[in-house]
Design a protein around this motif. Structure first.
Motif, PDB file in Angstrom:
ATOM      1  N   ARG C 274      39.237  43.990 -43.338  1.00 30.29           N
ATOM      2  CA  ARG C 274      38.744  45.370 -43.254  1.00 30.29           C
ATOM      3  C   ARG C 274      38.101  45.579 -41.886  1.00 30.29           C
ATOM      4  O   ARG C 274      37.153  44.865 -41.525  1.00 30.29           O
ATOM      5  N   TRP C 286      28.366  42.524 -48.209  1.00 33.46           N
ATOM      6  CA  TRP C 286      29.466  43.438 -48.565  1.00 33.46           C
ATOM      7  C   TRP C 286      30.762  42.709 -48.903  1.00 33.46           C
ATOM      8  O   TRP C 286      31.735  43.348 -49.312  1.00 33.46           O
ATOM      9  N   VAL C 287      30.821  41.418 -48.690  1.00 32.48           N
ATOM     10  CA  VAL C 287      32.052  40.678 -49.022  1.00 32.48           C
ATOM     11  C   VAL C 287      31.836  39.638 -50.120  1.00 32.48           C
ATOM     12  O   VAL C 287      32.769  38.951 -50.532  1.00 32.48           O
ATOM     13  N   TYR C 292      37.688  39.237 -48.880  1.00 30.83           N
ATOM     14  CA  TYR C 292      37.741  40.031 -47.648  1.00 30.83           C
ATOM     15  C   TYR C 292      37.167  39.298 -46.447  1.00 30.83           C
ATOM     16  O   TYR C 292      36.244  38.497 -46.572  1.00 30.83           O
ATOM     17  N   ILE C 342      36.426  43.050 -56.591  1.00 27.45           N
ATOM     18  CA  ILE C 342      35.609  43.874 -55.702  1.00 27.45           C
ATOM     19  C   ILE C 342      34.350  43.073 -55.342  1.00 27.45           C
ATOM     20  O   ILE C 342      33.752  42.429 -56.201  1.00 27.45           O
ATOM     21  N   PRO C 343      33.947  43.093 -54.081  1.00 25.51           N
ATOM     22  CA  PRO C 343      32.720  42.363 -53.712  1.00 25.51           C
ATOM     23  C   PRO C 343      31.566  42.772 -54.613  1.00 25.51           C
ATOM     24  O   PRO C 343      31.406  43.953 -54.930  1.00 25.51           O
TER      25      PRO C 343
ATOM     26  N   HIS D  47      29.066  49.603 -48.751  1.00 19.35           N
ATOM     27  CA  HIS D  47      30.175  49.153 -47.905  1.00 19.35           C
ATOM     28  C   HIS D  47      31.049  48.098 -48.578  1.00 19.35           C
ATOM     29  O   HIS D  47      32.148  47.837 -48.092  1.00 19.35           O
ATOM     30  N   ASN D  48      30.565  47.489 -49.646  1.00 15.92           N
ATOM     31  CA  ASN D  48      31.476  46.592 -50.380  1.00 15.92           C
ATOM     32  C   ASN D  48      32.709  47.349 -50.879  1.00 15.92           C
ATOM     33  O   ASN D  48      33.741  46.741 -51.136  1.00 15.92           O
ATOM     34  N   PHE D  49      32.610  48.656 -51.003  1.00 19.28           N
ATOM     35  CA  PHE D  49      33.745  49.447 -51.478  1.00 19.28           C
ATOM     36  C   PHE D  49      34.640  49.972 -50.356  1.00 19.28           C
ATOM     37  O   PHE D  49      35.541  50.759 -50.611  1.00 19.28           O
ATOM     38  N   GLU D  50      34.400  49.536 -49.128  1.00 21.55           N
ATOM     39  CA  GLU D  50      35.282  49.913 -48.008  1.00 21.55           C
ATOM     40  C   GLU D  50      36.736  49.655 -48.392  1.00 21.55           C
ATOM     41  O   GLU D  50      37.097  48.550 -48.794  1.00 21.55           O
ATOM     42  N   ILE D  52      38.266  50.521 -50.855  1.00 20.74           N
ATOM     43  CA  ILE D  52      38.469  50.379 -52.297  1.00 20.74           C
ATOM     44  C   ILE D  52      38.142  51.677 -53.024  1.00 20.74           C
ATOM     45  O   ILE D  52      38.885  52.128 -53.887  1.00 20.74           O
TER      46      ILE D  52
END
Lengths: 346, 346, 346, 346
Positions: C274, C286-287, C292, C342-343, D47-50, D52
């Motif tokens: 990303r 966030w990961v 990711y 999802i993170p 931002h984990n949902f970037e 997504i």
């Protein structure tokens, strides 16, 4: 200057002793011993002491040490001090034992909870339980101090006035305690491997922790009854600190102010006990690095219970700080000598 | 006794100042001011001070304070001190400013990086950059000390001898710095909400952090060139501490010992700088609660670079401790007066 | 269903493999082996698997396993895989090695950095470096995948397009990397004892970390030159995550948008990479728990450098997740099969 | 596909709902609303949902939403849902409220503990308390689910069988509970500022926490008596997790096995409740990221008490996960649909 020897200086409690005693105006450390680090300088083991304490750790020899030192601190795993200490040593030097060996008056109780033989039961009647605020007078006259455990100090100080003054039902006491990880020591163990204990909480040694009989002994003495309590320790992902949340059934309706007056009766003049105002409760961060025991409580009319909360730094008031407080008493110094550090936050 | 006033006492830096100064044998705090907590006692704001400092926080009035105090510490957000301080105040009291307003010699550079007007550029030539180990002589003679930033202190002390002695390429300097969260202050912000910064690491203000020009100014002065550096701060989930990992290209082949001799030339007699042995590197835990700056380095033959690592406690050597060190210099005291605390580990 | 064996299932990487593979729709774990826990059920070792995986851990027997399994994951300390794997095994099963033994093309370089003999140098030319986004085509055709290291994955993905497109000076690369503690594994060690690494940060293996030659090999291949880089790992008090802060000197003036276009050229279609918008930078939170790799960068005109920041979860994209991604490629599955988590924040 | 709307999607509970529902095979999120972030994409906030979830957060309009959605999740501060929900909405869509407004059957009790008016007491008899394992049958038939609190879920599940089977003295119950910080939400507050809550533990809302009447209501229903309990929550420096340490006086002597049989009677077939073996106790790390509730207990003969320990992830089984479990029940899906995530350790 008081000549001091520290046996077991390289555990966390030992290291904290060194830190406090080096900043103590009346003490002089003459000897550090270690099981694991003989021949290494203290600052190689604890780099915070770089340029401050380069003393080489020696092999332990209490006999010899007792001839040179005025006081010997023992910071050893349980079962060792009772082998090492004897009457001849106690004639030459005062001993402050930070382990468990001389805390329980009854050797049978010791052997049952610690699952090991007691090697010097004859010394138990000489030993004084070193909870300074409660045993000050006896401490003064003794040569062998059994410095209390960390959970124990926090719990007993929190509940002592209530039992002494017959305020709570002796059979109703539940202590739910929480400790930072330094209480578990420096020996490697999967339980206190970083990954295994950060970001989590657990109870451990449920209904079987070895500080239980100590608490029962001292609180039982306060209320002059044999008592049993429920004690549950928990491991908290933080370095230092103990919080004890204590529950007791009130024998009769009382107000917060009445209870406060009871606490004041015992602690108002104590410089290391701080009683919290109504609605304020101890948090471990407020005592970190200091010898304070903070106590706050709530009287819960709905349930007829009192909830008392105590907080200490496990390495200071729960170990090294109280040991030095005991030393101060033993040598007739002002009790707070070398112990005036303001709690460090953050 | 030095009469001390603290303006902005209720931020983390202010609180650390109070902690250090209350344990300082030659200082007496006569006034604490706060923007947010006027009328509250200090111990209500910071419960670690229960029973220790119940002083009521007052509204700030520097003019008046300058008549009563010997020294005024300012722990304020940037842009305020340059409004408050003036020549008349400086005649009456010495001022140690822990903010950024008087650190940059060039008001334009200040206005560019801080995006705000400078209100007293005329004072900039009087102000001395208070990095004690390097500016000691000038500090002694000044009334206005610009106490350095936390990242800055750690970085400059780590690199100063190398630039002074022309060892590294001035254009090659990269400083990758890491700070505990207390550096971000006590004002609420989502960035430092517990959940948002625990269990994570991030870089921030990349190529734009305001400590950059400070570092460039002082290191540039050392090598007598205008230099630009890359500086990247990171937020680390811990309370205190700064670690600066500094990279520079070596101008010629040198050995570790040769570099060590250079460091010793500048720092051997400094009581607050500790040079690490070969293979040992600073960690923030070893300086926590102390005024030390630990420095270690590696000479990497493969790449022709030197990697220097510095560590300080951001609230002590990076702020309040250095401010008190400056006070000691200003008043002719021994430089370590009140600053002898052994680093607290754990 | 792909029949899977995991050799070394009880380390953190092994455990993460079990977690991912049990949630993978096309894989079936037929065998878990362990050095330390033979005979114990997996859920006794990792209680999160209570009621989920009660498989008994067996002694390792790769020969036998290769007859039953379609693919074998090796999660072993370095130096073991090169002893265990041989041509006969590779004829029967595909092997994905999460250790270091087959990553370096040159056995001498391996022996120099790992200080141990390489026992099957003849397999090195068969092994494919399993950085999926870059070696996808070769992976497809191989039976022996050398799954990259955690620091390495994050660093190479962050810098690859810049070297491939000749944007930065190959001699200028500095990688300052930060890792959570799980990267250090589950074996007990004082360094990762809770008390010793919480509330602190340190650099370690400065100029000597074993992931360095891996990075140099792969980035060197990208720019078709032999390169040396400075690589400094740091230990961060958090569970998971790697952040790599990478510095490079720009060969000419470029804009952020121009650089972004280069990154897009290589990664736009990659589902596990990303690219952050301008002014947004990766953070490990966030990961977490995902496969990711987040990448963001800043072009610093003042210094002529680019600062690239990459973040991954060291146990997922840095180990087990990428290993499963490799498995998906090897078996012709969609590359994100079983890797869509999802993170998890917080 | 179930069409889902989430009102209050940008708090931690809302975010966890989005995470779970996006990985749920039978749900489709049609609308995210937020009070604070209207007009922003969800991935800008988290931002984990970037890449997504780039859905734009809208202003809340439940009326309209109820026409488009099959089910509406409300993740709002207390006092709002009871204003928003009405009979007309409930005819059009099912509502799962993650707040407190519909949990207490008695509006007076609500108003007393929450210190605010209840705006739709007429809905209280329609609302079903959504503790799935205990109220499954009623949930199935309802349109308004009051999803239980986090502390409550953990406590009730831990104690329910004991009260149902009349094993412990109803007046003796003490619950000492510990929560990670995410339970306090995302709104800024000094209490959960990083520095103020890391490295410390405290009790809060002693004898006054709002989850108390919920626990009393449901456990009272189990034993068919009005009961009062002592409930003390504590804040733990970790992200996720609740541990409830529950104490009760045993009515008669029982063995561990007898108690285990009682637990099995109620929970053996429950897929989200895991009963620990003798000597094993729940820890929050083992349930992180999952919908499990782990329960273990000790029968303490010395004191005649049972100590039961329960652990959940406060954001999953204590909030979003249980809400989805309720959705699954409401729509006749397998109860674990979309909830099979293996706990993530570390």
């Amino acid at each position: 200057m008081i000549r001091v020897g520290i046996v077991g200086a390289t555990g966390y409690v030992g290291e904290e002793l060194v830190r406090i005693l080096m900043q103590h105006p009346e003490s002089h450390i003459i000897n550090l011993t270690s099981q694991s680090y003989v021949g290494k300088s203290f600052s190689q083991i604890y780099h915070n002491f770089e340029g401050i304490c380069n003393t080489i750790c020696e092999e332990e020899d209490i006999e010899k040490l007792s001839e040179e030192a005025d006081v010997i601190f023992l910071a050893l795993p349980h079962g060792i001090a009772s082998k090492k200490v004897n009457a001849s040593i106690l004639k030459k030097a005062k001993v402050i034992d930070l382990g468990a060996d001389f805390r329980l008056k009854n050797a049978n109780v010791y052997e049952q909870w610690y699952n090991t033989e007691h090697f010097s039961p004859e010394l138990l009647k000489e030993a004084v339980y070193g909870l300074c605020e409660i045993k000050r007078d006896q401490i003064q006259k003794s040569n062998l101090i059994a410095n209390p455990g960390c959970y124990t100090t926090c719990t007993i100080l929190s509940l002592y006035p209530l039992l002494k003054e017959n305020v709570i039902d002796e059979d109703s006491i539940i202590v739910d305690a929480k400790s930072g990880v330094s209480g578990a020591g420096r020996a490697l163990s999967l339980d206190i491997h970083y990954i295994e204990c950060t970001e989590s909480i657990k109870a451990y040694k449920i209904a079987s922790h070895r500080h239980t009989p100590e608490i029962e002994q001292e609180l039982g003495e306060a209320c002059k009854k044999d008592i049993t309590i429920s004690f549950t320790p928990h491991l908290i992902p933080m370095n230092r600190g103990i919080l004890a949340t204590c529950y007791g059934k009130l024998k009769k309706k009382v107000t917060w102010d009445e209870i406060m007056n009871i606490y004041k009766k015992y602690y108002e003049k104590e410089q290391f006990i701080r009683l919290m105002n109504k609605g304020v409760y101890p948090e471990t961060r407020w005592v970190k690095g200091s010898n304070y025991c903070d106590i706050g409580f709530s009287v819960d009319e709905r349930t007829g219970r009192i909830i008392v909360i105590g907080a200490i730094d496990n390495l200071v008031k729960g170990a090294a700080g109280q040991a030095v407080q005991n030393m101060n008493i033993l040598f007739g110094l002002k009790e707070n000598t070398g112990l005036n550090q303001i709690p460090m936050f953050p």
